[in-house]
Design a protein around this motif. Sequence first.
Motif, PDB file in Angstrom:
ATOM      1  N   GLY A  69       0.829  -1.196   0.000  1.00 20.78           N
ATOM      2  CA  GLY A  69       0.000   0.000   0.000  1.00 20.78           C
ATOM      3  C   GLY A  69       0.865   1.247   0.000  1.00 20.78           C
ATOM      4  O   GLY A  69       2.060   1.195  -0.331  1.00 20.78           O
ATOM      5  N   GLN A  70       0.266   2.357   0.367  1.00 17.31           N
ATOM      6  CA  GLN A  70       1.012   3.602   0.402  1.00 17.31           C
ATOM      7  C   GLN A  70       1.946   3.648   1.612  1.00 17.31           C
ATOM      8  O   GLN A  70       2.097   2.672   2.334  1.00 17.31           O
ATOM      9  N   ASP A  71       2.568   4.777   1.834  1.00 15.24           N
ATOM     10  CA  ASP A  71       3.670   4.863   2.790  1.00 15.24           C
ATOM     11  C   ASP A  71       3.201   4.910   4.241  1.00 15.24           C
ATOM     12  O   ASP A  71       2.179   5.526   4.569  1.00 15.24           O
ATOM     13  N   LEU A  72       3.995   4.276   5.096  1.00 15.93           N
ATOM     14  CA  LEU A  72       3.801   4.370   6.540  1.00 15.93           C
ATOM     15  C   LEU A  72       4.215   5.762   7.011  1.00 15.93           C
ATOM     16  O   LEU A  72       5.150   6.366   6.471  1.00 15.93           O
ATOM     17  N   HIS A  83       9.408  14.509   1.771  1.00 23.00           N
ATOM     18  CA  HIS A  83       8.577  15.162   0.740  1.00 23.00           C
ATOM     19  C   HIS A  83       8.043  14.192  -0.303  1.00 23.00           C
ATOM     20  O   HIS A  83       7.038  14.475  -0.979  1.00 23.00           O
ATOM     21  N   SER A  84       8.664  13.034  -0.464  1.00 19.06           N
ATOM     22  CA  SER A  84       8.236  12.074  -1.486  1.00 19.06           C
ATOM     23  C   SER A  84       7.086  11.174  -1.032  1.00 19.06           C
ATOM     24  O   SER A  84       6.535  10.419  -1.832  1.00 19.06           O
ATOM     25  N   MET A  85       6.722  11.257   0.247  1.00 16.60           N
ATOM     26  CA  MET A  85       5.774  10.295   0.810  1.00 16.60           C
ATOM     27  C   MET A  85       4.329  10.578   0.432  1.00 16.60           C
ATOM     28  O   MET A  85       3.896  11.731   0.404  1.00 16.60           O
ATOM     29  N   LYS A  86       3.603   9.491   0.182  1.00 17.48           N
ATOM     30  CA  LYS A  86       2.150   9.525   0.060  1.00 17.48           C
ATOM     31  C   LYS A  86       1.623   8.547   1.109  1.00 17.48           C
ATOM     32  O   LYS A  86       1.692   7.335   0.923  1.00 17.48           O
ATOM     33  N   ASN A 127      14.659  -0.392  10.610  1.00 18.08           N
ATOM     34  CA  ASN A 127      14.236   0.905  10.102  1.00 18.08           C
ATOM     35  C   ASN A 127      14.290   0.932   8.576  1.00 18.08           C
ATOM     36  O   ASN A 127      14.625  -0.077   7.942  1.00 18.08           O
ATOM     37  N   LEU A 128      13.957   2.093   7.996  1.00 20.42           N
ATOM     38  CA  LEU A 128      13.762   2.195   6.553  1.00 20.42           C
ATOM     39  C   LEU A 128      14.566   3.335   5.943  1.00 20.42           C
ATOM     40  O   LEU A 128      14.852   4.336   6.606  1.00 20.42           O
ATOM     41  N   PHE A 129      14.904   3.169   4.655  1.00 22.46           N
ATOM     42  CA  PHE A 129      15.227   4.299   3.812  1.00 22.46           C
ATOM     43  C   PHE A 129      13.891   4.892   3.365  1.00 22.46           C
ATOM     44  O   PHE A 129      13.014   4.175   2.890  1.00 22.46           O
ATOM     45  N   TYR A 130      13.748   6.200   3.476  1.00 20.74           N
ATOM     46  CA  TYR A 130      12.464   6.810   3.140  1.00 20.74           C
ATOM     47  C   TYR A 130      12.332   7.208   1.673  1.00 20.74           C
ATOM     48  O   TYR A 130      11.237   7.481   1.195  1.00 20.74           O
ATOM     49  N   ASP A 131      13.444   7.236   0.940  1.00 19.79           N
ATOM     50  CA  ASP A 131      13.350   7.480  -0.496  1.00 19.79           C
ATOM     51  C   ASP A 131      14.614   6.934  -1.152  1.00 19.79           C
ATOM     52  O   ASP A 131      15.713   7.447  -0.928  1.00 19.79           O
ATOM     53  N   ILE A 132      14.464   5.884  -1.952  1.00 19.75           N
ATOM     54  CA  ILE A 132      15.616   5.220  -2.557  1.00 19.75           C
ATOM     55  C   ILE A 132      16.411   6.184  -3.426  1.00 19.75           C
ATOM     56  O   ILE A 132      17.642   6.218  -3.376  1.00 19.75           O
ATOM     57  N   ALA A 133      15.723   6.996  -4.231  1.00 13.11           N
ATOM     58  CA  ALA A 133      16.423   7.899  -5.145  1.00 13.11           C
ATOM     59  C   ALA A 133      17.333   8.866  -4.406  1.00 13.11           C
ATOM     60  O   ALA A 133      18.421   9.217  -4.881  1.00 13.11           O
ATOM     61  N   GLU A 134      16.912   9.292  -3.227  1.00  9.41           N
ATOM     62  CA  GLU A 134      17.704  10.245  -2.442  1.00  9.41           C
ATOM     63  C   GLU A 134      18.729   9.546  -1.567  1.00  9.41           C
ATOM     64  O   GLU A 134      19.887   9.986  -1.474  1.00  9.41           O
ATOM     65  N   ASP A 135      18.328   8.465  -0.910  1.00  6.97           N
ATOM     66  CA  ASP A 135      19.220   7.781   0.042  1.00  6.97           C
ATOM     67  C   ASP A 135      20.226   6.861  -0.641  1.00  6.97           C
ATOM     68  O   ASP A 135      21.319   6.635  -0.111  1.00  6.97           O
ATOM     69  N   LEU A 136      19.835   6.306  -1.785  1.00  4.19           N
ATOM     70  CA  LEU A 136      20.702   5.366  -2.518  1.00  4.19           C
ATOM     71  C   LEU A 136      20.744   5.796  -3.986  1.00  4.19           C
ATOM     72  O   LEU A 136      20.160   5.147  -4.861  1.00  4.19           O
ATOM     73  N   PRO A 137      21.440   6.889  -4.282  1.00  2.14           N
ATOM     74  CA  PRO A 137      21.377   7.476  -5.630  1.00  2.14           C
ATOM     75  C   PRO A 137      21.913   6.581  -6.737  1.00  2.14           C
ATOM     76  O   PRO A 137      21.603   6.803  -7.919  1.00  2.14           O
ATOM     77  N   VAL A 173      11.326  -9.657 -10.849  1.00  2.00           N
ATOM     78  CA  VAL A 173      10.137  -9.550 -10.010  1.00  2.00           C
ATOM     79  C   VAL A 173       9.478  -8.183 -10.183  1.00  2.00           C
ATOM     80  O   VAL A 173      10.114  -7.210 -10.603  1.00  2.00           O
ATOM     81  N   ALA A 174       8.194  -8.118  -9.833  1.00  2.00           N
ATOM     82  CA  ALA A 174       7.418  -6.890  -9.955  1.00  2.00           C
ATOM     83  C   ALA A 174       7.803  -5.912  -8.846  1.00  2.00           C
ATOM     84  O   ALA A 174       7.775  -6.253  -7.668  1.00  2.00           O
ATOM     85  N   SER A 175       8.156  -4.699  -9.213  1.00  2.00           N
ATOM     86  CA  SER A 175       8.681  -3.720  -8.267  1.00  2.00           C
ATOM     87  C   SER A 175       7.910  -2.416  -8.390  1.00  2.00           C
ATOM     88  O   SER A 175       7.710  -1.908  -9.490  1.00  2.00           O
ATOM     89  N   ARG A 176       7.493  -1.847  -7.237  1.00  2.00           N
ATOM     90  CA  ARG A 176       6.709  -0.617  -7.258  1.00  2.00           C
ATOM     91  C   ARG A 176       6.878   0.156  -5.952  1.00  2.00           C
ATOM     92  O   ARG A 176       5.892   0.519  -5.312  1.00  2.00           O
ATOM     93  N   HIS A 177       8.124   0.395  -5.549  1.00  2.00           N
ATOM     94  CA  HIS A 177       8.341   1.036  -4.246  1.00  2.00           C
ATOM     95  C   HIS A 177       9.414   2.113  -4.322  1.00  2.00           C
ATOM     96  O   HIS A 177      10.317   2.044  -5.164  1.00  2.00           O
ATOM     97  N   HIS A 178       9.325   3.107  -3.426  1.00  2.00           N
ATOM     98  CA  HIS A 178      10.377   4.110  -3.317  1.00  2.00           C
ATOM     99  C   HIS A 178      11.009   4.094  -1.926  1.00  2.00           C
ATOM    100  O   HIS A 178      12.029   4.739  -1.709  1.00  2.00           O
ATOM    101  N   MET A 179      10.421   3.358  -0.987  1.00  2.00           N
ATOM    102  CA  MET A 179      11.017   3.142   0.323  1.00  2.00           C
ATOM    103  C   MET A 179      11.563   1.720   0.377  1.00  2.00           C
ATOM    104  O   MET A 179      11.168   0.864  -0.409  1.00  2.00           O
ATOM    105  N   ALA A 180      12.487   1.485   1.303  1.00  2.00           N
ATOM    106  CA  ALA A 180      13.093   0.154   1.399  1.00  2.00           C
ATOM    107  C   ALA A 180      13.681  -0.018   2.795  1.00  2.00           C
ATOM    108  O   ALA A 180      13.888   0.944   3.529  1.00  2.00           O
ATOM    109  N   ILE A 181      13.962  -1.267   3.153  1.00  2.00           N
ATOM    110  CA  ILE A 181      14.589  -1.549   4.443  1.00  2.00           C
ATOM    111  C   ILE A 181      16.018  -1.032   4.458  1.00  2.00           C
ATOM    112  O   ILE A 181      16.774  -1.236   3.505  1.00  2.00           O
TER     113      ILE A 181
END
Length: 250
Positions: A69-72, A83-86, A127-137, A173-181
């Motif tokens: 689902g959407q973001d925690l 800012h990227s969270m929904k 815990n989580l990375f809250y935005d892959i593009a920013e945290d793991l460029p 695999v099917a991928s649809r996320h911007h946050m990650a462990i």
Amino acid sequence: MTSTRPLIGINTDFRPAQQRTPAYVYLAAGYYENIQAAGGIPVILPPSNDVDAIHAAMDRLDGFVLIGGQDLDPRNDGYMLHHSMKLMHSNRETFDRIVVNEITERRMPVLGIGAGMQLLNIVQGGNLFYDIAEDLPNAVPHRDHQDPLHRHSLVVESDSLVGRVYGDGEIRVASRHHMAIDEVAPGFRVTARCPDGVIEAIESEMMDWFAVGTQFHPECEAASALDIRIFEEFVDGVKERQTGDLRLVA
């Protein structure tokens, strides 16, 4: 329980009332269809803050699937919004957290998918990375707004549930996320990653708890026949627990 077809709880998403429509709970069909196909009986639970009712429902279940689902909301864990969270609706997140605490206390078999895996990891102390593009460029894209069927490759540990499912060879695999462990919760280990290092599956190392999480989505319309076997492995593990032969994924 003694049923040969285990009762598998599934949480749902929530949309509040709008100007001309009532509030809705909803669920992608792939979750319950794959539980049914794997030999389980899906029991769909709407969001509720009635702790006694949730406890009574959990008494009757043999296992649980925590959906994506959407973001925690990170504020629930002492962090700031990104800012990227929904954010998912608070009704759902409140319910999901109660359910995960029940699952943990009972050591109930659980399969967490997407946000479901992320919440399982958080509640257990990770815990989580809250935005892959920013945290793991340097990471590859893990979602594509123009392509809901976006897939990426996967590297799995052979001695694991996902290893039994996929075996050797090229995996996508099917991928649809911007946050990650980020940090994995104590008692869990990583059993699959994207080649860029992003964690895509975790499994319990605890002898008394059959718990699996996938960041990718084996229930979605882009899923392959191999992906769907994750549900078969999960339901088989629940059945073994019913008979006292707990599935170990260590």
